[in-house]
Write an enzyme that holds these catalytic residues in place. Structure first.
Site, PDB file in Angstrom:
ATOM      1  CB  CYS A   1      -0.897   0.180   1.400  1.00 24.80           C
ATOM      2  SG  CYS A   1      -1.965  -1.257   1.454  1.00 24.80           S
TER       3      CYS A   1
ATOM      4  NE  ARG B   1       4.066   1.715  -1.521  1.00 22.21           N
ATOM      5  CZ  ARG B   1       5.193   0.915  -1.530  1.00 22.21           C
ATOM      6  NH1 ARG B   1       6.109   1.292  -2.219  1.00 22.21           N
ATOM      7  NH2 ARG B   1       5.339   0.168  -0.329  1.00 22.21           N
TER       8      ARG B   1
ATOM      9  CD1 TRP C   1      -1.863  -5.793  -2.737  1.00 18.09           C
ATOM     10  CD2 TRP C   1      -2.704  -4.766  -4.697  1.00 18.09           C
ATOM     11  NE1 TRP C   1      -1.903  -6.686  -3.646  1.00 18.09           N
ATOM     12  CE2 TRP C   1      -2.213  -5.976  -4.772  1.00 18.09           C
ATOM     13  CE3 TRP C   1      -3.223  -3.952  -5.460  1.00 18.09           C
ATOM     14  CZ2 TRP C   1      -2.625  -6.753  -5.820  1.00 18.09           C
ATOM     15  CZ3 TRP C   1      -3.474  -4.619  -6.814  1.00 18.09           C
ATOM     16  CH2 TRP C   1      -3.214  -5.875  -6.975  1.00 18.09           C
TER      17      TRP C   1
ATOM     18  CG  ASN D   1       3.336  -0.564   2.801  1.00 17.69           C
ATOM     19  OD1 ASN D   1       2.535  -1.615   2.424  1.00 17.69           O
ATOM     20  ND2 ASN D   1       4.169  -0.104   2.668  1.00 17.69           N
ATOM     21  N   GLY D   2       1.908  -2.857   4.958  1.00 19.01           N
ATOM     22  CA  GLY D   2       2.794  -4.085   5.532  1.00 19.01           C
ATOM     23  C   GLY D   2       1.483  -5.360   6.057  1.00 19.01           C
TER      24      GLY D   2
ATOM     25  CD  GLU E   1       6.683 -17.495 -16.528  1.00 18.72           C
ATOM     26  OE1 GLU E   1       5.711 -17.895 -17.357  1.00 18.72           O
ATOM     27  OE2 GLU E   1       7.063 -16.339 -16.172  1.00 18.72           O
TER      28      GLU E   1
ATOM     29  CE  LYS F   1       7.319 -13.453 -18.026  1.00 17.61           C
ATOM     30  NZ  LYS F   1       6.510 -13.864 -17.345  1.00 17.61           N
TER      31      LYS F   1
ATOM     32  CD  GLU G   1       5.000 -12.303 -21.376  1.00 23.00           C
ATOM     33  OE1 GLU G   1       3.927 -11.877 -20.924  1.00 23.00           O
ATOM     34  OE2 GLU G   1       5.709 -12.808 -20.450  1.00 23.00           O
TER      35      GLU G   1
ATOM     36  CG  HIS H   1      12.156 -37.790 -29.733  1.00 24.06           C
ATOM     37  ND1 HIS H   1      12.442 -39.086 -30.080  1.00 24.06           N
ATOM     38  CD2 HIS H   1      12.360 -37.948 -28.451  1.00 24.06           C
ATOM     39  CE1 HIS H   1      12.733 -39.909 -29.137  1.00 24.06           C
ATOM     40  NE2 HIS H   1      12.776 -39.053 -28.114  1.00 24.06           N
TER      41      HIS H   1
ATOM     42  CE  LYS I   1       0.293  -7.614 -14.411  1.00 23.91           C
ATOM     43  NZ  LYS I   1       1.592  -8.339 -14.425  1.00 23.91           N
TER      44      LYS I   1
HETATM   45  C1  F6R Z   1       2.861 -13.442 -18.765  1.00 22.32           C
HETATM   46  C2  F6R Z   1       1.694 -13.192 -18.149  1.00 22.32           C
HETATM   47  C3  F6R Z   1       0.311 -13.798 -18.722  1.00 22.32           C
HETATM   48  C4  F6R Z   1      -0.655 -14.238 -17.333  1.00 22.32           C
HETATM   49  C5  F6R Z   1      -1.852 -14.491 -17.965  1.00 22.32           C
HETATM   50  C6  F6R Z   1      -2.925 -15.135 -16.970  1.00 22.32           C
HETATM   51  O1  F6R Z   1       3.807 -12.716 -18.082  1.00 22.32           O
HETATM   52  O2  F6R Z   1       1.423 -12.400 -17.165  1.00 22.32           O
HETATM   53  O3  F6R Z   1       0.491 -14.870 -19.330  1.00 22.32           O
HETATM   54  O4  F6R Z   1      -0.061 -14.990 -16.482  1.00 22.32           O
HETATM   55  O5  F6R Z   1      -2.582 -13.680 -18.768  1.00 22.32           O
HETATM   56  O6  F6R Z   1      -3.114 -13.990 -15.928  1.00 22.32           O
HETATM   57  P1  F6R Z   1      -3.748 -13.798 -14.845  1.00 22.32           P
HETATM   58  O7  F6R Z   1      -2.814 -14.666 -13.914  1.00 22.32           O
HETATM   59  O8  F6R Z   1      -3.964 -12.713 -14.304  1.00 22.32           O
HETATM   60  O9  F6R Z   1      -5.086 -14.934 -14.740  1.00 22.32           O
END
Ligand code: F6R
Length: 637
Positions: A2, A27, A98, A124-125, A511, A515, A518, A534, A632
């Site tokens: 927060c 935050r 948050w 905050n915490g 993963e 990354k 992306e 294969h 996001k």
């Molecule tokens: C990749 C990323 C996405 C999310 C996916 C699911 O860095 O952030 O692949 O992981 O869109 O999103 P959530 O976790 O919000 O359901």
């Protein structure tokens, strides 16, 4: 995570606090509030939602939706200025939230006050021992208004103030009773000339102005007013008056600190001095993991971890008899699910099926009421994950949600929720949300192992003790990031990048490849190392980079052979491992991670991969915080 602020000086505190909070909205932004001493009383105003809702509540003026924005719109700014005419006073504190304990709501928003409204605080915490403290205070007649952990703090201060008749002593005594992390600011009607603030494991700075002083969780909040700051250290307190500040340690002894002058511009400051949110969030992982793990590890009298505790937990009996675990999620969260498959099968000896949520719901999946259904979602709003959750519930399954967002749809609809305490993740590419998801899943696997009798007390304690060492090990990796940066500066022009690994490391490969693609737009794929020959090996040439993830000593020979196959096709090879020597002659570069048992190493091996993705994006001149074509939160199918 927060944001808190405080102001004392000649100006009207209300607009100063609200404009400072705007700079801290990164935050958290699920609710906000201020408490201002008007010369007679402490007036508290709070509102669910973004900060602009608070300003609307104070002024009674509503501005059109299209004039509200993450950036400061002129309409918003003018509304914040107008609060000046509504709550007048030269002393106040504010908070942008948050949610961690208690859903986002007006009541759960800070500031919180004692029963007669004479003391007000922002925090905050996380107060880890709040349930014991709350029960004790309730038995002494205290009536709680909110579901937050924070409210215990103000009632404790009130209790000790009545005993000590001195607010500073009362705050210090309260701190002795608190376990957890906090930055707290306190105002008291009987002390209209001061703000008391303190910190332990949560950030707090003191802004020193002329005839006015400030506290804030982060520098951007006060840059408009001053660039002279004290960075409050661990377990330090400050008492702010309008013309000076006094600094203390938790023993109440005065301390002297050097005043720092902030040179950063506003943009750099909002990222805590980092160039991008992505790298800031990568660096926040040790703290986020501590916040996620520590309140959940139960210890015996000698401080030895014995068990795992989850706040919402109605499933202990279900675990004992579960026939299968089904995990669904999307993207990065799905990859956390793949790691979890290995962890649950190894530690709890239960069959695990992991599914991409968008696939799961369309294939009429076979579900049994004895299955446990787990959904993982940072945002808690992903459309496909939500539909999978609903399908499972329609079929009578119990659902556990792992999410970062209190009050999200997923958290409301699941039977049990385990929150990741990552704080808001701003960069589109998930980093700290992923590792905190892993932490929750490991804790759950250990708990399930104990409940199912597949993990002895000794084994569980050993794993929990090791989990406690993970944040410091990630810090070690971060301290060594220059090596990854150098490597990225040599490799960012590769045409194709392949991540390979076995078992847990094959999940991390998925993963790592995501990354990289992306944020750097480099073509990257992940393969279980044994699968290379294969088919995928046909792709290898001098323009390929292969990153081998090798965290399991029992599989070093096997993955070593795969690396030799790759090198003989002229691809460049990097290995991420605890033991570089084991791969001598088989790799071009080694990135060494600290010692860690292979079952938990997924928490470490992904960090160099996150750094590599970030530095490749930088080398290519891309903004890693806002990758093209991505959002996001994906709330459409
Ligand atoms: C990749 C990323 C996405 C999310 C996916 C699911 O860095 O952030 O692949 O992981 O869109 O999103 P959530 O976790 O919000 O359901």
């Amino acid at each position: 995570m927060c944001g808190i602020v405080g102001y004392i000086g000649n100006k009207n505190a209300t607009p100063v606090l609200i404009k400072a909070l705007k700079k801290l909205e990164y935050r958290g932004y699920d609710s906000a509030g201020v408490a201002v001493y008007t010369g007679e009383n402490i007036i508290v105003q709070k509102a669910k939602g973004k900060l602009v809702n608070l300003a609307e509540k104070i002024t009674g003026e509503i501005i059109p939706e299209n004039l509200k924005d993450e950036a400061y719109t002129a309409a918003e700014l003018s509304l914040y200025e107008k609060t000046d005419s509504f709550i007048k006073g030269n002393l106040g504190i504010g908070h942008t939230r948050w949610a961690t304990h208690g859903e986002p709501s007006d009541t759960n928003s800070h500031p919180h006050t004692n029963m007669d409204g004479t003391i007000s605080i922002v925090h905050n915490g996380i107060i880890e021992n709040y349930s014991e403290l709350k029960a004790k205070l309730q038995s002494q007649g205290v009536v709680f208004q909110s579901q937050t952990d924070t409210e215990v703090v103000v009632h404790l201060i009130d209790k000790y103030y009545k005993e000590e008749k001195d607010i500073f002593k009362a705050v210090r005594k309260t701190l002795q009773a608190l376990e957890g992390s906090y930055a707290i600011a306190v105002i008291c009607k009987d002390y209209p000339d001061r703000i008391i603030a303190c910190r332990k494991e949560s950030p707090l700075i003191v802004g020193v102005g002329k005839g006015e002083n400030f506290i804030a969780s982060d520098v951007p909040a006060i840059l408009e007013h001053t660039r002279d700051v004290y960075y409050l250290g661990e377990k330090e307190l400050v008492v702010l008056y309008s013309d000076h500040v006094d600094l203390f340690n938790f023993d109440g002894e005065k301390i002297i600190k050097e005043l720092s002058h902030v040179e950063w511009d506003m943009d750099a400051a909002s990222k805590g001095g980092y160039r991008h949110f992505m790298i800031k969030e990568i660096h926040e992982q040790p703290k986020a993991l501590i916040d996620t793990m520590r309140p959940r590890i139960i210890k015996d009298g000698k401080g030895c971890p014995t068990d795992v505790y989850f706040e919402e937990n109605k499933m202990d009996d279900v675990w004992k008899t579960a026939g299968r675990v089904v995990i669904t999620a999307c993207g990065t969260a799905y990859h956390a699910g793949v790691v979890a498959k290995y962890a649950f099968e190894k530690l709890a000896r239960v069959q695990v099926d992991v599914d991409v949520a968008s696939e799961f719901r369309y294939r009429n999946p076979i579900l049994n009421k004895k299955d446990i259904f787990i959904v993982i979602s940072q945002s808690g709003e992903t459309a496909d994950t939500l539909s999978a959750l609903r399908l499972a519930k329609e079929n009578g399954l119990k659902v556990i949600a792992i999410t970062n967002c209190v009050g999200s749809t997923v958290s409301r609809e699941a039977d049990d929720v385990i929150y990741t305490m990552a704080g808001p993740e701003i960069a589109v590419a998930s980093t700290k949300a992923y590792t905190t998801q892993l932490m929750c899943l490991y804790l759950l696997a250990i708990k399930a192992g104990k409940l199912r009798g597949t993990l002895s007390q000794e084994e569980a304690s050993k794993l929990l003790s090791e989990l406690e060492t993970v944040p410091a090990k990630i810090q070690q990796i971060l301290d060594d990031k220059d090596n990854i940066q150098k490597f990225a500066s040599k490799q960012f022009n590769k045409d194709k990048v392949f991540y390979i690994g076995r078992q847990f490391d094959s999940a991390t490969s998925l993963e790592s490849a995501l990354k990289l693609k992306e944020v750097s737009y480099m073509h990257s794929e992940a393969f279980a190392a044994g699968e290379l020959k294969h088919g995928p090996i046909a792709l290898l040439d001098t323009k390929s980079l292969v990153v081998a993830i090798a965290s399991d000593p029992e599989l070093y020979d096997k993955i070593g052979s795969n690396m030799v196959e790759v090198r003989s096709r002229q691809a460049v090879v990097l290995v991420i491992t605890q033991n570089g020597k084991a791969f001598k002659g088989k790799t071009d570069e080694v990135f060494q991670i600290p010692e860690c048992s292979s079952v938990l190493a997924s928490l470490l091996t992904v960090v160099p991969a996150q750094l590599f993705a970030y530095y490749c994006a930088i080398q290519k001149g891309y903004d890693p915080d806002k990758p093209r074509n991505l959002a996001k939160s994906v709330t459409v199918e």
